[in-house]
Design a protein around this motif. Structure first.
Motif, mmCIF file in Angstrom:
data_model
loop_
_atom_site.group_PDB
_atom_site.id
_atom_site.type_symbol
_atom_site.label_atom_id
_atom_site.label_comp_id
_atom_site.label_asym_id
_atom_site.label_seq_id
_atom_site.Cartn_x
_atom_site.Cartn_y
_atom_site.Cartn_z
ATOM 1 N N UNK A 132 -66.621 -78.570 35.978
ATOM 2 C CA UNK A 132 -65.909 -77.685 35.055
ATOM 3 C C UNK A 132 -64.711 -77.004 35.704
ATOM 4 N N UNK A 133 -64.465 -77.304 36.963
ATOM 5 C CA UNK A 133 -63.361 -76.647 37.653
ATOM 6 C C UNK A 133 -62.158 -77.569 37.680
ATOM 7 N N UNK A 134 -60.973 -76.985 37.583
ATOM 8 C CA UNK A 134 -59.758 -77.801 37.601
ATOM 9 C C UNK A 134 -59.490 -78.279 39.020
ATOM 10 N N UNK B 223 -57.690 -76.072 29.318
ATOM 11 C CA UNK B 223 -57.666 -74.999 30.304
ATOM 12 C C UNK B 223 -57.464 -75.556 31.719
ATOM 13 N N UNK B 224 -58.103 -76.669 32.011
ATOM 14 C CA UNK B 224 -58.079 -77.196 33.373
ATOM 15 C C UNK B 224 -56.914 -78.129 33.679
ATOM 16 N N UNK B 274 -54.218 -65.100 48.549
ATOM 17 C CA UNK B 274 -54.546 -66.471 48.126
ATOM 18 C C UNK B 274 -55.982 -66.550 47.642
ATOM 19 N N UNK B 275 -56.875 -65.978 48.450
ATOM 20 C CA UNK B 275 -58.293 -66.011 48.081
ATOM 21 C C UNK B 275 -58.506 -65.283 46.764
ATOM 22 N N UNK B 276 -57.835 -64.129 46.608
ATOM 23 C CA UNK B 276 -57.997 -63.359 45.372
ATOM 24 C C UNK B 276 -57.471 -64.150 44.173
ATOM 25 N N UNK B 277 -56.359 -64.870 44.362
ATOM 26 C CA UNK B 277 -55.816 -65.653 43.249
ATOM 27 C C UNK B 277 -56.786 -66.752 42.831
ATOM 28 N N UNK B 278 -57.361 -67.432 43.834
ATOM 29 C CA UNK B 278 -58.319 -68.494 43.502
ATOM 30 C C UNK B 278 -59.495 -67.909 42.722
ATOM 31 N N UNK B 279 -59.994 -66.771 43.212
ATOM 32 C CA UNK B 279 -61.131 -66.147 42.526
ATOM 33 C C UNK B 279 -60.743 -65.730 41.114
ATOM 34 N N UNK B 280 -59.542 -65.185 40.979
ATOM 35 C CA UNK B 280 -59.062 -64.719 39.679
ATOM 36 C C UNK B 280 -59.066 -65.855 38.654
ATOM 37 N N UNK B 285 -64.099 -69.040 34.295
ATOM 38 C CA UNK B 285 -64.918 -70.242 34.077
ATOM 39 C C UNK B 285 -66.366 -69.977 34.472
ATOM 40 N N UNK B 286 -66.552 -69.313 35.607
ATOM 41 C CA UNK B 286 -67.918 -69.093 36.072
ATOM 42 C C UNK B 286 -68.669 -68.173 35.105
ATOM 43 N N UNK B 287 -67.954 -67.228 34.498
ATOM 44 C CA UNK B 287 -68.612 -66.314 33.570
ATOM 45 C C UNK B 287 -69.110 -67.052 32.335
ATOM 46 N N UNK B 288 -68.269 -67.893 31.737
ATOM 47 C CA UNK B 288 -68.726 -68.555 30.515
ATOM 48 C C UNK B 288 -69.462 -69.858 30.813
ATOM 49 N N UNK B 289 -69.533 -70.226 32.065
ATOM 50 C CA UNK B 289 -70.092 -71.522 32.443
ATOM 51 C C UNK B 289 -71.526 -71.755 31.976
#
Lengths: 314, 307
Positions: A132-134, B223-224, B274-280, B285-289
């Motif tokens: 599910x990840x891009x 989205x992806x 960078x790490x914060x952007x990736x997490x952002x 996705x992880x929340x609605x996953x």
């Protein structure tokens, strides 16, 4: 309306277009929506393919560019860049297939043997996540983990006294990283079809085998695996039909100048030659070559699957 | 079932006690393998989360593994202050919402008529609607077409070309054919209901599960995906958040691999940021996953049944 009822049970009798339209005009109206979309956005682009027989110049357009027959194709088959891209695409897609096929099967067998439903559910949920990840996310995470010296894995290696490994900056290492991340992304999701296949295997087979004293590994090998053989073959054939495809997003996000020798595949070639260097005819010819081979492979795969007694794919 | 298996093997294996032990060992082995594989999916994100809330100095000193050090949310604050990622996220939400709504309309308009056996010309229409799945004109002809349509550098180029999806149509068609009994529609037909009334009042309410599944297929797909952002969009304000993330990684990768000096990479985008952007980008996705996953599995199953 009344007429339609009488014509319905008589399937053999050919309905005239007039009657069909009278009865189902609303359905045809609905069909106009998708038909308009495919004509406007897919079929309308097909005539553009004629530029493979032209020396297309963006400034001159279709009308002003000269026809050159098969020159473009002669040119691309002599083009070292194209040959390299083709080689890389084929090699890496085959490797994807070879590495990527057994692992989901193996995982599905393990998940199936698991006796604790809760553990099974949680691990399935976690293993499906990468699907599910891009590629932007996967690529940036991979970069954080695998880059030289300051990537997490290399920090751990150097802390333990080892030497930093160029996972993404040396082409052979890159090839392994690229393939393994691909496998990682698809391994969980890939189990779904196999798990579905496993549930259709009769429980009696297992019971009989148990009475005969077959242990867990033997049952896995002699019952479960043969039971999902049709699924394995079908999926393998489908994937063989896709061996010409290449995923631009995956390649782009793993790209850097050190590994171009391997990373340079057809999708990259088409993008860079086309939108980058404005060699429109060459890029289109390569795209067409890729599509045509792709269609042929899909048709062959379908034939092959039917020959083996599986349901066709088309 | 599980217990039965154990008892059976105990009975039939000559060396009973060992068999049980062996069985437990294999269970443990399976669980270890699965746990390790699961960790490869979880740990990278824990590492990034930890990094994103640590201080830049701790990260540069390579002291952050799975536990954050000198906890600070500065990176997220500056992410929001800078605003470009946040705006891109909002924009992505809008594009995805429009895309999903229009996509479902296009999908239903195609799948419902084609699910009818009696429809005259069904074969021709199905063929016309399936061909684009196997054969596309490719990047350049599409690019020139969109250019002629004035769609380049336009939000709608991210929407129109993809809202009709042959794959999703097949799934919906298969679902309609296999779950909605013909008799139901026939009786409505006898009562004088029109095709559209049947679709609206009978078929759609019965198709809620597949509508949910396909909406999610559409939404996650849009989205992806971001290659089309690169192909067709020039303006920064019209690029989706995934593409922004990709740009960030691409520039960081180049900075590091071409100069091979860490200092260069660090100055391009600070590590923690960078790490914060990736997490952002990952967190939504992880929340609605967990919700997504259930529907996706269902859809994959329907999709497996040939249309």
């Amino acid at each position: 309306m009344a007429k339609s009822k009488t014509s319905e049970p008589a399937v053999k009798v050919k309905t005239t277009w007039k009657n069909a339209f009278k009865r189902d005009w609303q359905l045809y109206l609905l069909l106009l929506v998708p038909l308009a979309l495919v004509f406007l956005f897919s079929y309308a682009a097909y005539p553009g393919l004629r530029m493979v027989f032209m020396n297309y110049k963006p400034a001159k357009g279709y009308a002003g560019s000269e026809w050159v027959g098969l020159d473009i194709f002669r040119k691309i088959f002599k083009d070292a860049d194209f040959l390299r891209a083709l080689r890389n695409s084929l090699v890496f897609n085959f490797l994807d297939l070879i590495v990527g096929t057994p692992i989901p099967i193996f995982l599905a067998l393990l998940l199936n043997e698991l006796r604790y439903p809760k553990f099974k559910k949680v691990s399935q949920t976690v293993l499906y996540l990468p699907h599910f990840l891009s590629w932007a996310i996967i690529g940036s995470v991979a970069y954080q983990l695998f880059r030289p010296s300051s990537g997490l894995i290399n920090i751990l290696i150097t802390n333990m006294g080892g030497e930093s490994v160029p996972f993404i900056t040396e082409k052979w290492h890159w090839a392994v990283t690229y393939l393994l991340v691909g496998v990682w992304q698809t391994m969980g999701w890939g189990t779904i079809m196999y798990l579905a296949g496993i549930t259709s295997i009769s429980g009696e087979l297992y019971e009989a085998a148990m009475i005969d004293g077959a242990g867990r590994w033997k049952r896995m090998w002699h019952i479960t695996l043969p039971g999902i053989k049709p699924t394995i073959i079908t999926l393998l054939i489908i994937n063989l039909g896709r061996v010409m495809n290449s995923n631009y997003e995956r390649l782009a996000v793993f790209g850097n100048s050190q590994v171009r020798d391997f990373q340079y595949q057809l999708a990259i070639y088409i993008y860079e030659k086309g939108l980058g260097n404005l060699q429109f005819s060459m890029a289109t010819a390569v795209g067409l070559f890729q599509s045509v081979i792709g269609v042929i492979l899909v048709l062959l795969a379908d034939k092959f699957a039917k020959m083996l007694g599986e349901e066709g794919l088309l | 079932m599980a217990k039965n298996k154990e008892i059976n093997t105990e009975e039939v294996t000559p060396d009973g006690s060992r068999a049980i032990n062996k069985f437990r060992a294999s269970d443990v082995l399976i669980m270890i393998v699965l746990t390790l594989l699961c960790l490869t999916c979880v740990l990278p994100f824990i590492y990034l989360a930890a990094k994103s809330i640590s201080s830049n100095n701790a990260v540069l000193a390579k002291q952050v593994y799975l536990i954050p050090k000198d906890i600070t949310f500065d990176a997220y604050v500056s992410l929001f202050k800078d605003g470009s990622m946040v705006r891109a996220m909002g924009y992505s939400v809008i594009v995805t919402a429009i895309f999903t709504a229009l996509g479902m309309i296009a999908c239903t308009c195609a799948a419902y008529p084609l699910s009818k056996k009696r429809l005259k010309g069904k074969k021709v229409f199905t063929f016309l609607l399936m061909v684009p799945m196997y054969f596309t004109a490719g990047l350049i002809p599409s690019y020139l077409l969109y250019k002629d349509m004035n769609l380049l550098d336009n939000m709608w180029v991210l929407i129109w070309p993809l809202i009709y999806s042959p794959y999703n149509m097949l799934i919906m068609k298969t679902y309609l054919q296999s779950t909605i009994p013909d008799s139901l529609e026939e009786s409505a037909f006898l009562d004088g209901a029109s095709n559209l009334q049947i679709l609206w009042h009978i078929v759609l309410p019965l198709s809620k599960p597949i509508i949910a599944t396909l909406s999610l297929f559409y939404a996650v797909g849009r989205w992806n995906a971001y290659a089309d952002n690169q192909y067709y969009i020039r303006s920064d304000s019209l690029k989706m958040v995934q593409y922004k993330l990709y740009q960030m990684v691409a520039s960081a990768t180049e900075a590091q691999t071409t100069t091979l000096s860490e200092a260069a990479a660090v100055t391009s985008t600070p590590e923690v940021l960078q790490a914060a952007s990736i997490m952002f980008v990952t967190i939504p996705i992880i929340i609605i996953y967990p919700f997504l996953q259930k529907y996706f599995v269902k859809g994959a199953m329907v999709g497996a049944v040939k249309g």
